[in-house]
Design a protein around this motif. Structure first.
Motif, mmCIF file in Angstrom:
data_model
loop_
_atom_site.group_PDB
_atom_site.id
_atom_site.type_symbol
_atom_site.label_atom_id
_atom_site.label_comp_id
_atom_site.label_asym_id
_atom_site.label_seq_id
_atom_site.Cartn_x
_atom_site.Cartn_y
_atom_site.Cartn_z
ATOM 1 N N ARG A 288 30.056 -11.698 -39.526
ATOM 2 C CA ARG A 288 30.052 -10.601 -38.563
ATOM 3 C C ARG A 288 28.648 -10.318 -38.019
ATOM 4 O O ARG A 288 28.477 -9.882 -36.884
ATOM 5 N N GLN A 289 27.659 -10.570 -38.849
ATOM 6 C CA GLN A 289 26.290 -10.262 -38.426
ATOM 7 C C GLN A 289 25.858 -11.117 -37.226
ATOM 8 O O GLN A 289 25.100 -10.659 -36.367
ATOM 9 N N LYS A 290 26.325 -12.319 -37.177
ATOM 10 C CA LYS A 290 25.900 -13.187 -36.060
ATOM 11 C C LYS A 290 26.373 -12.648 -34.713
ATOM 12 O O LYS A 290 25.704 -12.804 -33.694
ATOM 13 N N TYR A 291 27.527 -11.962 -34.732
ATOM 14 C CA TYR A 291 27.982 -11.374 -33.467
ATOM 15 C C TYR A 291 27.129 -10.186 -33.058
ATOM 16 O O TYR A 291 26.847 -9.971 -31.884
ATOM 17 N N VAL A 292 26.699 -9.446 -34.061
ATOM 18 C CA VAL A 292 25.807 -8.316 -33.756
ATOM 19 C C VAL A 292 24.484 -8.834 -33.214
ATOM 20 O O VAL A 292 23.917 -8.287 -32.249
ATOM 21 N N ASP A 293 23.975 -9.894 -33.812
ATOM 22 C CA ASP A 293 22.699 -10.464 -33.335
ATOM 23 C C ASP A 293 22.831 -10.969 -31.897
ATOM 24 O O ASP A 293 21.926 -10.770 -31.067
ATOM 25 N N ARG A 294 23.920 -11.610 -31.634
ATOM 26 C CA ARG A 294 24.117 -12.123 -30.262
ATOM 27 C C ARG A 294 24.252 -10.971 -29.274
ATOM 28 O O ARG A 294 23.747 -11.021 -28.150
ATOM 29 N N ALA A 295 24.901 -9.904 -29.666
ATOM 30 C CA ALA A 295 25.023 -8.741 -28.780
ATOM 31 C C ALA A 295 23.658 -8.109 -28.529
ATOM 32 O O ALA A 295 23.331 -7.703 -27.403
ATOM 33 N N GLN A 296 22.825 -8.014 -29.611
ATOM 34 C CA GLN A 296 21.479 -7.465 -29.421
ATOM 35 C C GLN A 296 20.646 -8.359 -28.485
ATOM 36 O O GLN A 296 19.855 -7.865 -27.672
ATOM 37 N N GLU A 297 20.806 -9.645 -28.637
ATOM 38 C CA GLU A 297 20.070 -10.566 -27.738
ATOM 39 C C GLU A 297 20.489 -10.363 -26.286
ATOM 40 O O GLU A 297 19.662 -10.329 -25.360
ATOM 41 N N GLY A 298 21.772 -10.194 -26.039
ATOM 42 C CA GLY A 298 22.241 -9.962 -24.671
ATOM 43 C C GLY A 298 21.744 -8.655 -24.114
ATOM 44 O O GLY A 298 21.369 -8.553 -22.936
ATOM 45 N N VAL A 299 21.732 -7.605 -24.989
ATOM 46 C CA VAL A 299 21.229 -6.314 -24.522
ATOM 47 C C VAL A 299 19.746 -6.414 -24.184
ATOM 48 O O VAL A 299 19.263 -5.827 -23.197
ATOM 49 N N SER A 300 19.005 -7.209 -24.924
ATOM 50 C CA SER A 300 17.569 -7.384 -24.642
ATOM 51 C C SER A 300 17.366 -8.077 -23.287
ATOM 52 O O SER A 300 16.489 -7.692 -22.487
ATOM 53 N N ARG A 301 18.161 -9.072 -23.070
ATOM 54 C CA ARG A 301 18.029 -9.772 -21.777
ATOM 55 C C ARG A 301 18.393 -8.843 -20.626
ATOM 56 O O ARG A 301 17.749 -8.832 -19.576
ATOM 57 N N LEU A 302 19.451 -8.049 -20.838
ATOM 58 C CA LEU A 302 19.854 -7.110 -19.793
ATOM 59 C C LEU A 302 18.755 -6.081 -19.546
ATOM 60 O O LEU A 302 18.473 -5.712 -18.395
ATOM 61 N N SER A 303 18.091 -5.631 -20.618
ATOM 62 C CA SER A 303 16.991 -4.672 -20.455
ATOM 63 C C SER A 303 15.827 -5.300 -19.695
ATOM 64 O O SER A 303 15.174 -4.658 -18.846
ATOM 65 N N LEU A 304 15.566 -6.588 -19.999
ATOM 66 C CA LEU A 304 14.482 -7.288 -19.291
ATOM 67 C C LEU A 304 14.790 -7.424 -17.802
ATOM 68 O O LEU A 304 13.917 -7.246 -16.940
ATOM 69 N N ILE A 305 16.028 -7.723 -17.496
ATOM 70 C CA ILE A 305 16.421 -7.848 -16.079
ATOM 71 C C ILE A 305 16.248 -6.516 -15.369
ATOM 72 O O ILE A 305 15.722 -6.443 -14.255
ATOM 73 N N LEU A 306 16.670 -5.431 -16.000
ATOM 74 C CA LEU A 306 16.515 -4.118 -15.399
ATOM 75 C C LEU A 306 15.042 -3.771 -15.215
ATOM 76 O O LEU A 306 14.647 -3.167 -14.203
ATOM 77 N N ALA A 307 14.203 -4.169 -16.170
ATOM 78 C CA ALA A 307 12.766 -3.892 -16.057
ATOM 79 C C ALA A 307 12.159 -4.660 -14.891
ATOM 80 O O ALA A 307 11.345 -4.135 -14.119
ATOM 81 N N ASN A 308 12.553 -5.947 -14.777
ATOM 82 C CA ASN A 308 12.017 -6.757 -13.665
ATOM 83 C C ASN A 308 12.491 -6.226 -12.319
ATOM 84 O O ASN A 308 11.748 -6.208 -11.332
ATOM 85 N N MET A 309 13.739 -5.799 -12.249
ATOM 86 C CA MET A 309 14.268 -5.293 -10.990
ATOM 87 C C MET A 309 13.544 -4.024 -10.558
ATOM 88 O O MET A 309 13.272 -3.819 -9.372
ATOM 89 N N SER A 310 13.212 -3.185 -11.515
ATOM 90 C CA SER A 310 12.565 -1.924 -11.163
ATOM 91 C C SER A 310 11.071 -2.072 -10.972
ATOM 92 O O SER A 310 10.430 -1.203 -10.374
#
Length: 719
Positions: free
Chosen positions: A530-552
Motif C-alpha cells: 500500500r505504501q508504494k501507492y502513497v509514494d506515487r500519489a505524493q510524487e504526482g502531487v509534487s509534479r502538479l505543484s511544480l507545474i502550478l509554480a512554473n505557470m504562476s
C-alpha cells in the motif's frame, strides 16, 4: 505591395481606360472631319469649274475657229503660242527665251518639205504671246548660210524665212524675211500666187533681228496679232551656193504655198483670260483648255495661301499668357508629329501648255470630274476638278480648277492643336484626380496596416484596438471587419492570459488537501504493497505543484516588472557573481567566463538580471553534451552590452530560432526524469531582456556543434 480591393481596382482600371480612349477618339474624329472637309473642297471646286464653264457655254467666238475645232492636232505643225511673262528684246541672241527654251521644238530631216534635197539645215523654234504681239525665234543650224545680194531685187534666191498666214478675213498672205547682213530686218510681202516672187513689198509691221552664230544664224520676230487668223506656217529655205543660188532644201512647220497646207496656231484667248481673271484673287488656279487639252487661258496660283479654308484662322493670335505659353512650348512638340503645309513646293504644271488627266478626259467626254495628285516633291496634295464647255451640243473645251489642301491641312492641324490642348488638360486633371484618389486609398490602407501592426505585438498579444472607419466602401468594410476581429481576439487573449492564474488559484487548495491527506497516510503503518501507492500519489502531487509554480512564475514576473523601479547598477559584477555561484552549484560542469575590459553600467533591476542568467544557464545545462564546457562572454559595442551563453549540443530547428522565446514553446525531447517542462524559461528571459530595453536571440554556432543565446541591452550613459 498594396493590393487594392477588386471594386476599387475595377474603378481605377475603368477610369484609366476611359482617359486612354479620349485621345484616340478625338484623333479619329479629326481625321473623319478632314475627310468631310476634303469632300467639301472637292464639291466646292467642282462648283467653281461648273460656274465658269457656264459663263463660257455657247460662245464660239471665244475659241479659235481653226485651232480649237480641229479633230486632231499634229505637233510641230499645229503651233501653240506660249504666254510670255514680258516682251522679248529683239537682238537675235535669244537670252530672253531661256526660261522657255524647254518648250522649243526641233525641226530636222524629218520635217524637210523638199524630199529630194540634200540640205543639212535644221532649227529649233517656238512662238509666244505677250500683249498684242506674237513673238517667234528660230535657232538655225546651217553650215553655209547665203545672204541676199546687195543689188538683187529678188528676196528668195538666198537663205530666207517664208511665212504664210490666213488673216482674220481668211485672206492668204505670204511673207519672206531675208537680209543682206546681220541686224534689223523687216519682212517682204509676196504675191499670193506661189509661182510669183515679185513684186516684194516691204511689210514694216513684221520686225525682227538676224544674228549670225557659229552654227548658222538666229532670227527673232515680232508679228502683230491683228495680222493673224487661225493658221500660220514657217519654212526656212536653204541655199548653199552664192553663185548659183539654187534652192537645195526647205525645212519648216508645214508648206507655205497654199492655204490648205498651213498649220494652225493657237493663241491664248484674251477674252477668256478677262473672264477668269477675277479667280486670280484666291488660292485656286483656273485653266481653260480646248478639246485637245491645250491651254487657252490661265489665272491664279496654287501657291497662294489666301484660301477660303484658311481665312477664318489666318489672323488668330495668342490672347493671354497661357495661349502664348502653349504656342511657345507645346506647339513645337505637337509638330514633331504633325506636318505643316509647306511654304514652297515644286509645281510641275506651273508653265504647262497642255494638260491631261482623268478629270480632263472625263470633262472632255461631257461629265464633270475631279482627281487628287501629289506634287513632284511629294510636299503638297493638289485637288483638280474639270467641267466641260458646250458649244452647239459639242464639248469644245473644259474649265480646270486646281487647289492645294493646305487650307484643310491647316484646319486639321488647328483642330488637332485644340484637341491636344484639351487632351493634355483632361489627362493632367485626370492624372491629378487619380493621384489624389490613389493617395487617399494608399493612406487609408497604410493607416489600417499601421493600426493592425500596433494592435498586436510580436508575441501575439493585443495591445490596442483598431478604430473602425465610417466609410461605406470596401476599405471601410475591411476596417470594421478587422476592428471586430481584433476585439474578439483581445477578449480571447485576455481569457487565456488569466486562465493560468485562475487555474493555479483554483488548484492550490485541492492540491494542498491531497498533499496533507497523503502526509497523514504516510504516518500510518501501511504495508509495502500500500505504501508504494502513497509514494506515487505524493510524487504526482509534487509534479502538479511544480507545474502550478512554473505557470504562476511568468505571471508574477510580468506583474512585478510592471511595478519595478529601475536603478543604475554594474552588470559585470552581477554576472561575475552569478557565474561564481554556478561554479559552486555545478562543480562537474566547466563554466568559462570571458569579460571584455570596460564598464558595464545598466539601468534596471540586478535581481532580474540574475534571474535572466539563471534561465540561460539552466537552458544550456539541459541541452549541453556531457563533458563539454559552457562558455559565457560579456562584451560591449556601440554603447550596448553583449552577453552570450554557448553550449555544445543539439542544434535548433530552422523555424524555431524566434519561436523558442514565446510562451509555452519548447524543443526539448521527452524528459527522462519525467520533470514537467512548459517552455517558460526562455520566455521569462525575453521578458527580462525587454524590461532592460534589450533583446535576446538564439542561433546555431558556425561549426554546427552547438547553440548560442545572445542578450543585448543598452549601457547607461555616465551621469
Amino acid at each position: 505591395m498594396i493590393r487594392l480591393p477588386l471594386g476599387l481596382r475595377a474603378k481605377v482600371v475603368i477610369l484609366s481606360l476611359f482617359l486612354l480612349c479620349l485621345p484616340w477618339l478625338g484623333y479619329q474624329y479629326v481625321w473623319e472631319m478632314e475627310k468631310y472637309l476634303r469632300h467639301g473642297q472637292e464639291r466646292t471646286l467642282e462648283g467653281t469649274t461648273q460656274a465658269l464653264a457656264t459663263a463660257l457655254h455657247e460662245r464660239p467666238r471665244l475659241f479659235d475657229s481653226q485651232a480649237s475645232f480641229l479633230s486632231q492636232v499634229e505637233k510641230r505643225k499645229d503651233l501653240y503660242a506660249h504666254p510670255l511673262s514680258g516682251p522679248i528684246q529683239l537682238d537675235g541672241k535669244l537670252d530672253d527665251w531661256e526660261p522657255y527654251r524647254s518648250k522649243a521644238m526641233h525641226y530636222g530631216a524629218d520635217m524637210q518639205l523638199m524630199r529630194d534635197s540634200q540640205s543639212n539645215l535644221s532649227f529649233n523654234h517656238m512662238i509666244g504671246r505677250y500683249g498684242n504681239y506674237l513673238y517667234a525665234f528660230f535657232e538655225v543650224t546651217d553650215p553655209a548660210p547665203v545672204y541676199r545680194g546687195r543689188n538683187s531685187l529678188r528676196v528668195d534666191r538666198n537663205d530666207h524665212l517664208a511665212i504664210a498666214t490666213l488673216d482674220g478675213s481668211n485672206f492668204f498672205h505670204r511673207y519672206v524675211v531675208a537680209t543682206q547682213k546681220d541686224g534689223w530686218v523687216n519682212a517682204f510681202e509676196l504675191p499670193g500666187d506661189p509661182q510669183l516672187s515679185l513684186p516684194a513689198l516691204p511689210e514694216v509691221r513684221i520686225q525682227g533681228q538676224w544674228h549670225t552664230t557659229a552654227q548658222g544664224y538666229n532670227i527673232e520676230l515680232r508679228i502683230p496679232l491683228e495680222m493673224l487668223g487661225g493658221k500660220i506656217s514657217f519654212a526656212l529655205h536653204d541655199v548653199n551656193s552664192p553663185k548659183s543660188r539654187d534652192l537645195v532644201g526647205i525645212t519648216g512647220t508645214s508648206r507655205t504655198d497654199s492655204p490648205d497646207n498651213l498649220g494652225t496656231v493657237l493663241v491664248p484667248s484674251p477674252e477668256i483670260e478677262a473672264i477668269i481673271k477675277g479667280m486670280g484673287h484666291n488660292s485656286a488656279r483656273i485653266w481653260v483648255v480646248d478639246r485637245h487639252g491645250r491651254v487657252l487661258a490661265r489665272s491664279g496660283d496654287i501657291k497662294n495661301s489666301d484660301s477660303i479654308w484658311t481665312k477664318a484662322i489666318g489672323n488668330e493670335r495668342p490672347e493671354g499668357a497661357f495661349e502664348h505659353w502653349v504656342q511657345e512650348y507645346l506647339y513645337p512638340l505637337y509638330y514633331r508629329v504633325l506636318t505643316k503645309p509647306p511654304e514652297d513646293f515644286i509645281d510641275g504644271l506651273q508653265d504647262s501648255t497642255e494638260l491631261e488627266g482623268s478629270h480632263i478626259q472625263r470633262a472632255l467626254s461631257g461629265k464633270p470630274g475631279s482627281t487628287w495628285r501629289l506634287t513632284p516633291d511629294n510636299k503638297a496634295v493638289v485637288l483638280a476638278a474639270a467641267s466641260p464647255i458646250w458649244i452647239d451640243d459639242k464639248v469644245m473645251g473644259a474649265v480646270v480648277a486646281e487647289e492645294t489642301t493646305h487650307g484643310i491641312r491647316t484646319l486639321r492641324n488647328r483642330a488637332l492643336e485644340k484637341l491636344f490642348n484639351v487632351i493634355l488638360t483632361i489627362m493632367s486633371m485626370g492624372t491629378l484626380a487619380l493621384f489624389f484618389f490613389a493617395s487617399n486609398i494608399s493612406s487609408r490602407i497604410r493607416n489600417l496596416r499601421d493600426q493592425a501592426e500596433s494592435a498586436i505585438d510580436a508575441q501575439g498579444r493585443v495591445k490596442a484596438s483598431i478604430s473602425p472607419s465610417q466609410s461605406l466602401d470596401e476599405i471601410g468594410d475591411l476596417s470594421r471587419s478587422l476592428a471586430g476581429m481584433v476585439q474578439r481576439l483581445s477578449q480571447y487573449t485576455h481569457y487565456l492570459e488569466n486562465m493560468s492564474s485562475r487555474l493555479g488559484h483554483e488548484l492550490r487548495t485541492p492540491v494542498a488537501v491531497v498533499r496533507s491527506s497523503l502526509e497523514h497516510l504516510s504516518m500510518l503503518s501501511l504495508g509495502d504493497d500500500r505504501q508504494k501507492y502513497v509514494d506515487r500519489a505524493q510524487e504526482g502531487v509534487s509534479r502538479l505543484s511544480l507545474i502550478l509554480a512554473n505557470m504562476s512564475e511568468a505571471t508574477r514576473l510580468e506583474e512585478s516588472l510592471s511595478q519595478s523601479d529601475k536603478v543604475r547598477f554594474d552588470a559585470k559584477a552581477v554576472i561575475k557573481g552569478c557565474v561564481q555561484g554556478y561554479q559552486i552549484t555545478y562543480p562537474g560542469v566547466a563554466l568559462a567566463l570571458t569579460i571584455e575590459e570596460g564598464d558595464y553600467p545598466v539601468r534596471g533591476v540586478p535581481e532580474y538580471l540574475a534571474q535572466l542568467m539563471d534561465k540561460l544557464i539552466s537552458n544550456a545545462l539541459e541541452f549541453m553534451t556531457p563533458d563539454t564546457p559552457i562558455n559565457i562572454s560579456l562584451s560591449h559595442s556601440h554603447k550596448k552590452l553583449k552577453l552570450s551563453v554557448m553550449n555544445q549540443g543539439p542544434l535548433l530547428p530552422e523555424d524555431m530560432a524566434e519561436r523558442i522565446f514565446d510562451s509555452m514553446v519548447t524543443v526539448r525531447p521527452p524528459a527522462q526524469d519525467n520533470k514537467p517542462h512548459l517552455g517558460l524559461g526562455l520566455y521569462i528571459a525575453r521578458l527580462i531582456a525587454e524590461f532592460h530595453g534589450g533583446d535576446i536571440k538564439a542561433e546555431n554556432l558556425a561549426g554546427n556543434d552547438g547553440v548560442r543565446l545572445s542578450v543585448s541591452m543598452p549601457l547607461e550613459s555616465a551621469p
